[in-house]
Design a protein around this motif. Structure first.
Motif, mmCIF file in Angstrom:
data_model
loop_
_atom_site.group_PDB
_atom_site.id
_atom_site.type_symbol
_atom_site.label_atom_id
_atom_site.label_comp_id
_atom_site.label_asym_id
_atom_site.label_seq_id
_atom_site.Cartn_x
_atom_site.Cartn_y
_atom_site.Cartn_z
ATOM 1 N N ALA A 1 0.901 -1.254 -0.312
ATOM 2 C CA ALA A 1 0.088 0.033 -0.019
ATOM 3 C C ALA A 1 0.775 1.111 0.202
ATOM 4 N N ILE A 2 2.194 1.231 0.984
ATOM 5 C CA ILE A 2 2.299 2.422 0.902
ATOM 6 C C ILE A 2 3.456 2.272 0.139
ATOM 7 N N ALA A 3 3.819 1.284 -0.898
ATOM 8 C CA ALA A 3 4.344 1.491 -2.293
ATOM 9 C C ALA A 3 3.394 1.921 -3.248
ATOM 10 N N ILE A 4 2.563 1.718 -3.419
ATOM 11 C CA ILE A 4 1.014 2.461 -5.177
ATOM 12 C C ILE A 4 1.258 3.614 -3.930
ATOM 13 N N ALA A 5 0.637 4.423 -2.890
ATOM 14 C CA ALA A 5 0.921 5.592 -2.612
ATOM 15 C C ALA A 5 1.982 6.174 -2.923
ATOM 16 N N VAL A 6 3.527 5.454 -2.784
ATOM 17 C CA VAL A 6 4.879 6.702 -3.283
ATOM 18 C C VAL A 6 4.893 6.707 -4.560
ATOM 19 N N GLY A 7 4.393 5.455 -5.187
ATOM 20 C CA GLY A 7 4.658 5.696 -6.501
ATOM 21 C C GLY A 7 3.792 6.557 -7.610
ATOM 22 N N ALA A 8 2.377 5.962 -7.111
ATOM 23 C CA ALA A 8 1.413 7.271 -7.960
ATOM 24 C C ALA A 8 1.693 8.861 -7.243
ATOM 25 N N LEU A 9 3.289 9.042 -5.649
ATOM 26 C CA LEU A 9 3.231 10.775 -6.121
ATOM 27 C C LEU A 9 5.062 10.869 -7.142
ATOM 28 N N ILE A 10 5.500 9.287 -7.294
ATOM 29 C CA ILE A 10 6.299 9.245 -8.701
ATOM 30 C C ILE A 10 5.737 9.931 -10.094
ATOM 31 N N ALA A 11 4.590 8.800 -10.370
ATOM 32 C CA ALA A 11 4.172 9.413 -11.276
ATOM 33 C C ALA A 11 3.489 10.590 -11.729
ATOM 34 N N PHE A 12 2.856 11.067 -10.560
ATOM 35 C CA PHE A 12 2.386 12.206 -10.554
ATOM 36 C C PHE A 12 3.321 13.750 -10.986
ATOM 37 N N ALA A 13 4.665 13.105 -10.146
ATOM 38 C CA ALA A 13 5.509 14.053 -10.234
ATOM 39 C C ALA A 13 6.059 14.222 -12.166
ATOM 40 N N VAL A 14 6.689 12.949 -12.468
ATOM 41 C CA VAL A 14 6.626 13.182 -13.807
ATOM 42 C C VAL A 14 5.758 14.031 -14.637
ATOM 43 N N GLY A 15 4.460 13.916 -14.465
ATOM 44 C CA GLY A 15 3.474 13.938 -15.302
ATOM 45 C C GLY A 15 3.540 15.888 -15.014
ATOM 46 N N PHE A 16 3.449 15.831 -13.823
ATOM 47 C CA PHE A 16 3.684 17.415 -13.618
ATOM 48 C C PHE A 16 4.700 17.948 -14.567
ATOM 49 N N PHE A 17 6.557 17.189 -14.525
ATOM 50 C CA PHE A 17 6.846 17.691 -14.819
ATOM 51 C C PHE A 17 7.604 18.070 -16.591
ATOM 52 N N SER A 18 6.197 17.158 -17.298
ATOM 53 C CA SER A 18 6.535 17.250 -18.323
ATOM 54 C C SER A 18 4.786 18.089 -18.983
ATOM 55 N N SER A 19 4.799 18.081 -18.008
ATOM 56 C CA SER A 19 3.296 19.372 -18.839
ATOM 57 C C SER A 19 4.369 20.337 -19.301
ATOM 58 N N PHE A 20 5.163 21.346 -18.062
ATOM 59 C CA PHE A 20 5.394 22.103 -18.075
ATOM 60 C C PHE A 20 6.242 22.750 -20.266
ATOM 61 N N ILE B 1 12.515 12.192 -18.177
ATOM 62 C CA ILE B 1 11.937 11.796 -17.918
ATOM 63 C C ILE B 1 12.071 10.667 -17.158
ATOM 64 N N PRO B 2 13.003 9.892 -18.048
ATOM 65 C CA PRO B 2 13.382 8.415 -17.379
ATOM 66 C C PRO B 2 13.680 8.348 -16.592
ATOM 67 N N PHE B 3 15.019 9.546 -16.509
ATOM 68 C CA PHE B 3 15.938 9.676 -15.357
ATOM 69 C C PHE B 3 15.494 10.188 -14.320
ATOM 70 N N ILE B 4 14.264 11.053 -14.082
ATOM 71 C CA ILE B 4 13.976 11.754 -13.255
ATOM 72 C C ILE B 4 12.448 10.102 -12.258
ATOM 73 N N MET B 5 12.316 9.588 -13.253
ATOM 74 C CA MET B 5 11.374 8.338 -12.684
ATOM 75 C C MET B 5 12.474 7.103 -12.308
ATOM 76 N N ALA B 6 13.337 6.851 -12.644
ATOM 77 C CA ALA B 6 14.814 5.713 -12.196
ATOM 78 C C ALA B 6 15.395 6.695 -11.440
ATOM 79 N N ALA B 7 14.748 7.689 -10.811
ATOM 80 C CA ALA B 7 15.897 8.502 -9.682
ATOM 81 C C ALA B 7 14.629 8.300 -8.454
ATOM 82 N N GLY B 8 13.498 8.301 -8.825
ATOM 83 C CA GLY B 8 12.030 7.267 -7.997
ATOM 84 C C GLY B 8 12.268 6.468 -7.425
ATOM 85 N N ILE B 9 12.417 5.416 -8.438
ATOM 86 C CA ILE B 9 12.471 4.275 -8.588
ATOM 87 C C ILE B 9 12.853 3.362 -7.262
ATOM 88 N N PHE B 10 14.213 3.263 -8.141
ATOM 89 C CA PHE B 10 15.081 3.010 -7.178
ATOM 90 C C PHE B 10 15.312 3.467 -5.962
#
Length: 389
Positions: free
Chosen positions: A236-255, A268-277
Motif C-alpha cells: 500500500a505504501i509503495a503504491i502511494a509513493v509510486g503514484a506520487l512519482i507518476a504525478f511528479a513526472v506528469g507535472f514535470f512533463s506538462s511544463f 523523464i526516464p532519469f527522473i523515474m529511475a531516481a524515484g523508483i530505485f
C-alpha cells in the motif's frame, strides 16, 4: 509477545568486532581464494563465520562456529560437479536440461533440512550446540507448493516457446494456435504472489519450531495474518509513493520548457529511475526489517513454565540509512569498505536484540549441558554436510 505480562531478566546481545580487524581477515581471504582458484573459499567462510560468531556475545559469552573447512569444501565440490553436469546438459539438450532442473527443484526441501541441520549443529553457545530436527515429511509438505508452482511455470515457459515457434509457421497459424500459455504463466505467478506471505509464515514456523538449543525447543507464536499485514502495508505504501512519482513526472512533463522538448522527454526516464530505485530499496528495507522484528518478537525458547523470549527493535529508518550509506561506501571505495559495512551492520543488529529469560542464564546453560551429555549426540552422519548450492 507480551513482554510485560511476565517477569523477564533482560540480556542484551553485543557485537565487539572492529572493521580494522576484520579487514585483515577479509583481504587475505580474497587474495588466497583468487590464487587457489576458489579452493580457499571454504577456509575463508570458516574464518569469516568464526570471527562474526566469536564477536557476537550474550551475557559476556561469545557464540562458536564449529564447522571445518573440509566439510564445506566437500559439499562445494559436489555442488560444482552437479552444476557442471546440469549446465552441460542444458546447453546441449535444453528439454532434458529443463527436466533436470525440475528434479533439482524437487530436492530443495531436503536441501533446506540438511543445510539447517549442518548450520545448527555447528553453532554453539557456552559449549552447548544447537540442533535441528530433520523432519523431511513436513519439509516436503511446506515446500511442495512453491516447488510444484515453479516446475509448472518452467513447463509452461517451455511450452510457450514451442508454441511461439509453431505460430511463426503459417501452417500453424491456419491450424489455430491456442496462445494460452502466457496467460497460464501469469495466472501461476499471480497465485504465487498471493500465496507467498502464507508460505513464508509456514517456512518460518517450520525452521524455528524444529530448532533446538541443547534439549530445549524453540517455538514460533505468530500467525499467518501478521505476514499478510506486513506485505499489504508495504504494498500500500509503495503504491502511494509510486503514484506520487507518476504525478511528479506528469507535472514535470506538462511544463513548456525553454529548451528542446526532445531533451525534456529524455529527462523523464532519469527522473523515474531516481524515484523508483529508492522506492525499491525502501520496500526491501521495510519488508526485511519488519519481518526480522516479527520473527524475533514471536520466537520463544523452552517450556511454558521456563520460557525465554527475544525482543527486536530494528527501525526501518535507520536500516534504510545503513543500506544507502553502505552502498555508497562500497561503490566509492571500489569494494574496499565491505568489511566496514559488514561490521557496522552486525553491530547494529546485535545491539537491537535482547534475550529475555525467566531464569538465571548460567543455571539454564548448565542444565542444558547436563541433559545433552546424558542424551548423547549423533556425530559422523555422512549426509551432515553443508549444502553449497
Amino acid at each position: 509477545m507480551d513482554f510485560e505480562a511476565k517477569s523477564y531478566t533482560r540480556k542484551p546481545f553485543e557485537f565487539t568486532g572492529k572493521a580494522s580487524e576484520y579487514f585483515g581477515i577479509w583481504i587475505v581471504n580474497i587474495i588466497l581464494t583468487i590464487l587457489t582458484l576458489g579452493i580457499y573459499s571454504a577456509w575463508a567462510k570458516v574464518r569469516t563465520n568464526q570471527y562474526f560468531y566469536g564477536n557476537t556475545q550474550l551475557d559476556g559469552s561469545a557464540f562458536q562456529y564449529l564447522a571445518t573447512p573440509m566439510q564445506i569444501l566437500k559439499s562445494r565440490i559436489i555442488a560444482a560437479i552437479l552444476f557442471t553436469i546440469y549446465y552441460g546438459i542444458a546447453n546441449v539438450y535444453p528439454i532434458a536440461g529443463t527436466g533436470l532442473l525440475a528434479i533439482i527443484l524437487l530436492l530443495v526441501p531436503a536441501i533446506v533440512v540438511l543445510s539447517m541441520s549442518f548450520r545448527m549443529r555447528n553453532t554453539a553457545y557456552r559449549n552447548v550446540t544447537f540442533g535441528f530436527q530433520r523432519d523431511f515429511k513436513r519439509a516436503y509438505l511446506i515446500f511442495a507448493g512453491p516447488v510444484v508452482a515453479s516446475i509448472i511455470i518452467i513447463a509452461l515457459s517451455v511450452f510457450a516457446e514451442i508454441q511461439s515457434a509453431e505460430i511463426q509457421n503459417p501452417e500453424a497459424v491456419e491450424e489455430g494456435g491456442s496462445g494460452q500459455a502466457p496467460f497460464a504463466i501469469l495466472a501461476a505467478m499471480l497465485l504465487i504472489f498471493l500465496a507467498f506471505p502464507f508460505w513464508e509464515f509456514l517456512q518460518t514456523q517450520f525452521i524455528i519450531n524444529n530448532t533446538k538449543y541443547g534439549t530445549s525447543e524453540f517455538k514460533f507464536e505468530a500467525t499467518a495474518g501478521k505476514f499478510y499485514k506486513l506485505y499489504l502495508s508495504a504494498f500500500a505504501i509503495a503504491i502511494a509513493v509510486g503514484a506520487l512519482i507518476a504525478f511528479a513526472v506528469g507535472f514535470f512533463s506538462s511544463f513548456d520548457f525553454s529548451f528542446d522538448m526532445h531533451e525534456s522527454a529524455m529527462m523523464i526516464p532519469f527522473i523515474m529511475a531516481a524515484g523508483i530505485f529508492p522506492l525499491y530499496l525502501w520496500m526491501f528495507t521495510y519488508i526485511q526489517t519488519k519481518k526480522a522484528n516479527l520473527v524475533y518478537n514471536h520466537a520463544a525458547l523452552g517450556t511454558d513454565s521456563n520460557n525465554s523470549a527475544f525482543e527486536s527493535r530494528l527501525t526501518v529508518t535507520y536500516m534504510f540509512y545503513l543500506y544507502i550509506t553502505n552502498t555508497l561506501a562500497i561503490t566509492l571505495s571500489l569494494g574496499l569498505l565491505i568489511p566496514w559495512t559488514m561490521v557496522r551492520m552486525a553491530r547494529y543488529r546485535a545491539q537491537t536484540i535482547t534475550f529475555l529469560t525467566q531464569t538465571d542464564l548460567d543455571a539454564y546453560v548448565a542444565d542444558q549441558k547436563e541433559q545433552v551429555s546424558a542424551m548423547g549426540e549423533e556425530f559422523g552422519d555422512m549426509f551432515d554436510i553443508e549444502v553449497g548450492i
